[in-house]
Design an enzyme around this catalytic site. Structure first.
Site, short mmCIF file in Angstrom:
data_model
loop_
_atom_site.label_atom_id
_atom_site.label_comp_id
_atom_site.label_asym_id
_atom_site.label_seq_id
_atom_site.Cartn_x
_atom_site.Cartn_y
_atom_site.Cartn_z
CE LYS A 205 -24.89 -12.78 73.42
NZ LYS A 205 -23.59 -12.65 72.76
CD GLU A 211 -32.87 -0.47 67.04
OE1 GLU A 211 -32.65 -0.91 68.19
OE2 GLU A 211 -32.00 0.07 66.33
N GLY A 266 -23.78 -12.26 68.40
CA GLY A 266 -25.01 -12.06 67.63
C GLY A 266 -24.88 -12.46 66.17
NE ARG A 267 -19.47 -9.47 64.21
CZ ARG A 267 -19.34 -8.82 65.37
NH1 ARG A 267 -20.42 -8.41 66.00
NH2 ARG A 267 -18.17 -8.61 65.90
CD GLU A 352 -22.12 -5.61 64.28
OE1 GLU A 352 -22.85 -4.63 64.49
OE2 GLU A 352 -22.52 -6.78 64.35
CG HIS A 383 -28.97 -6.24 32.77
ND1 HIS A 383 -29.13 -6.19 31.41
CD2 HIS A 383 -28.81 -7.55 33.10
CE1 HIS A 383 -29.10 -7.43 30.93
NE2 HIS A 383 -28.90 -8.26 31.94
CE LYS A 503 -26.92 -0.88 70.13
NZ LYS A 503 -26.64 -1.98 71.04
C1 G6Q Z 1 -24.02 -8.73 66.36
C2 G6Q Z 1 -24.34 -7.54 67.11
C3 G6Q Z 1 -25.72 -6.97 66.88
C4 G6Q Z 1 -26.82 -7.66 67.65
C5 G6Q Z 1 -28.08 -6.80 67.60
C6 G6Q Z 1 -29.25 -7.43 68.31
O1 G6Q Z 1 -23.00 -9.36 66.46
O2 G6Q Z 1 -24.09 -7.77 68.44
O3 G6Q Z 1 -26.07 -6.95 65.52
O4 G6Q Z 1 -27.07 -8.94 67.14
O5 G6Q Z 1 -27.80 -5.55 68.16
O6 G6Q Z 1 -28.97 -7.68 69.65
P1 G6Q Z 1 -29.92 -8.54 70.52
O7 G6Q Z 1 -29.97 -9.91 69.96
O8 G6Q Z 1 -29.35 -8.51 71.91
O9 G6Q Z 1 -31.27 -7.89 70.46
#
Ligand code: G6Q
Length: 541
Positions: A205, A211, A266-267, A352, A383, A503
């Site tokens: 996003k 990463e 994001g989520r 989250e 199990h 972070k």
């Molecule tokens: C979700 C968070 C987080 C995010 C990641 C990736 O709600 O905001 O999990 O999706 O940190 O972020 P980017 O899509 O910006 O790389």
């Protein structure tokens, strides 16, 4: 003044004292209507919540709590695109991503629906080109491998849905997900692949996530090592992002970028272009069927009365155990191999969103907020950790999710799977008494060890088959359950400041590690010791 000072909470507290003594065995024995009355069906998705430690009065009091928390107004605000994500100054309008083309949803004076559908169409055209073999790599070969590079919300949603809908996937496409900055993730994903048949979707996003950018740069080097010419990037990289500038700076053509918007968290982004890898795998028609499932559940949540509203009921039951029975965790056990990633996906969405300890006015919460979410596919867990669920000292409410039809109807596997599914909720609810064991002639010394107390609560969710539509329903069900709980606990469910500190510290530590110890960082004694040890071992290895 939190929800715990209201009438509904007080009444629930008093009611809890009566219910806590009740046994599910007695409640079922005394009420032949119980299973039917505590069940609900919504477009083929069936919820049986009768094996919960509740009475009819519990539901009345819990729905009063939702009213007192002003849930109906909060639902309206969510769907209307109000900027309810206050700490980030944004709306949380993921429901617009699955609204039909005919809908009209205004945000800041603009109808967002045409943009949503324009991106969906762009995704469909692209996916079809890849699926049909018309999208050619730099050396003229069709694409055989698609690798999504993203993390968190840009990974968990698409990887969960890809796995869940694998039965609908185009099998000659190898779809993979790389998320971890651990180089082994990337190295294993590209093992044995030819760069000229591989397409990377860089999904971020913000397009600033360390990463993801580290993996994307490694992917670019890997590709250029094989294909040499930088022009190859245009044929082998596409981006999903809201940040056009950063995408272009990386070297990806803006034409190969699929946009979305800051009002999609994001989520909560699976239905946006973040789902591109899923659409490439299952095709536009199936992807749209998934969106319809989401939308059907959105509409149910928006319009159904609270006491017949599936996400609301599941949320209230969660509050009941979390806040009154003081259950610390909530488990999710899908009895379907394809839903293997569903618990991990829900872990993010739930923890989250509601893992917060201050309320909306910034005061420390007085009641417990979000639970620890965990789970695994059945029957494997049986199990392993189910022992604790049946006979341990912890109360763990569980959602069991199962389907009447298998995508792989081989011999009697499916009936065996489902026999276990039904047996587990039965055993958890009704247990096995010492009297029953004595009647069977079990050795007296063994009776305490073989007794099951029962009275352990479960929800059962069942549908005909795990289709794209049903996956959409299920996912939206949990999204709205989590939203409802956030309203009751009065926390901001759409921010995630809790991930920032680690972070930032990682950036400082990384700089220190790269500067071979000459940096001035002043870490605590433990971290300094660990860094020195790491440096020493790194040198000798
Ligand atoms: C979700 C968070 C987080 C995010 C990641 C990736 O709600 O905001 O999990 O999706 O940190 O972020 P980017 O899509 O910006 O790389």
């Amino acid at each position: 003044m939190g929800i715990e000072t209201g009438v509904a909470w007080r009444e629930l507290r008093a009611h809890f004292e009566q219910v806590v003594e009740l046994q599910l065995t007695q409640m079922f024995a005394g009420d032949p209507q119980r299973a039917v009355d505590f069940s609900l069906e919504e477009q083929g998705l069936f919820l049986d919540y009768s094996k919960n430690r509740i009475t009819r009065e519990s539901i009345d009091l819990l729905t009063n709590l939702a009213v007192e928390a002003k849930l109906p107004a909060a639902i309206k605000d969510l769907f209307a695109g109000k900027k309810i994500n206050i700490t980030e100054g944004r709306a949380a309008l993921h429901t617009a991503l699955r609204a039909p083309k005919s809908a009209y949803i205004e945000l800041d004076g603009v109808d967002v629906i045409p943009q949503v559908h324009a991106v969906l169409e762009q995704m469909e055209t692209f996916s079809e080109t890849v699926r049909s073999g018309q999208w050619l790599g730099f050396s003229g070969k069709p694409i055989r491998n698609v690798i999504n590079i993203g993390i968190g919300g840009s990974d968990l949603g698409p990887s969960m849905a890809y796995e869940a809908l694998r039965a609908y996937s185009q099998r000659n496409l190898n779809i993979q997900f790389v998320s971890n900055v651990d180089a082994s993730d990337f190295a294993e994903a590209v093992q044995g692949l030819n760069a000229d048949e591989t397409l990377f979707i860089v999904c971020s996003k913000t397009f600033t996530t360390d990463e993801t950018l580290t993996n994307a740069r490694t992917a670019r080097s890997w590709l250029l090592d094989q294909l040499i010419d930088k022009k190859a990037i245009a044929k082998h990289f596409v981006a999903v992002s809201t940040n056009t500038e950063a995408v272009q700076a990386f070297g990806i053509d803006a034409q190969n970028m699929f946009g979305f918007w800051d009002w999609v968290g994001g989520r909560y982004s699976l239905c946006s272009s973040v789902g591109l890898a899923v659409m490439v795998s299952i095709g536009g028609t199936n992807f749209r069927a998934m969106l319809s499932g989401f939308h059907a559940m959105d509409e149910h949540f928006r319009t159904a009365p609270l006491a017949q509203n599936m996400p609301v009921l599941m949320a209230l039951l969660g509050v009941w155990y979390n806040n009154f029975f003081v259950a610390e965790t909530h488990a999710i056990f899908p009895y379907d191999k394809y839903l293997g990633r569903f618990p991990a996906y829900l872990q993010q969405v739930d923890m989250e969103s509601n893992g917060k300890s201050v309320d909306k006015s910034g005061l420390e919460v007085v009641v417990q907020s979000g639970p620890i979410i965990w789970g695994q596919v059945g029957t494997n867990g049986q199990h392993s950790f189910y022992q604790l669920l049946h006979q341990g000292t912890k109360l763990v409410p569980v959602d069991f999710i199962g389907f009447a039809q298998s995508h792989n109807p081989i011999a009697d596997h499916h009936d065996k799977l489902m026999a276990n599914f039904f047996a587990q909720t039965q055993a958890l609810a009704f247990g096995k008494s010492s009297q029953a064991l004595a009647d069977e002639g079990v050795d007296e010394a063994l009776i305490p060890h073989r007794t099951f107390s029962g009275n352990r609560p479960t929800n059962t969710l069942m549908a005909e088959k795990l289709t794209p539509f049903v996956l959409g329903q299920l996912t939206a069900l949990y999204e709205h359950k989590i939203f409802t709980q956030g309203v009751i606990w009065d926390v901001f469910s759409f921010d995630q400041w809790g991930v920032e500190l680690g972070k930032n510290l990682a950036v400082e530590i990384f700089q220190q590690l790269e500067s071979s110890g000459t940096g001035k960082a002043n870490f605590d004694a433990s971290t300094t010791q660990l860094l020195n040890r790491y440096r020493g071992m790194r040198k000798t290895s």
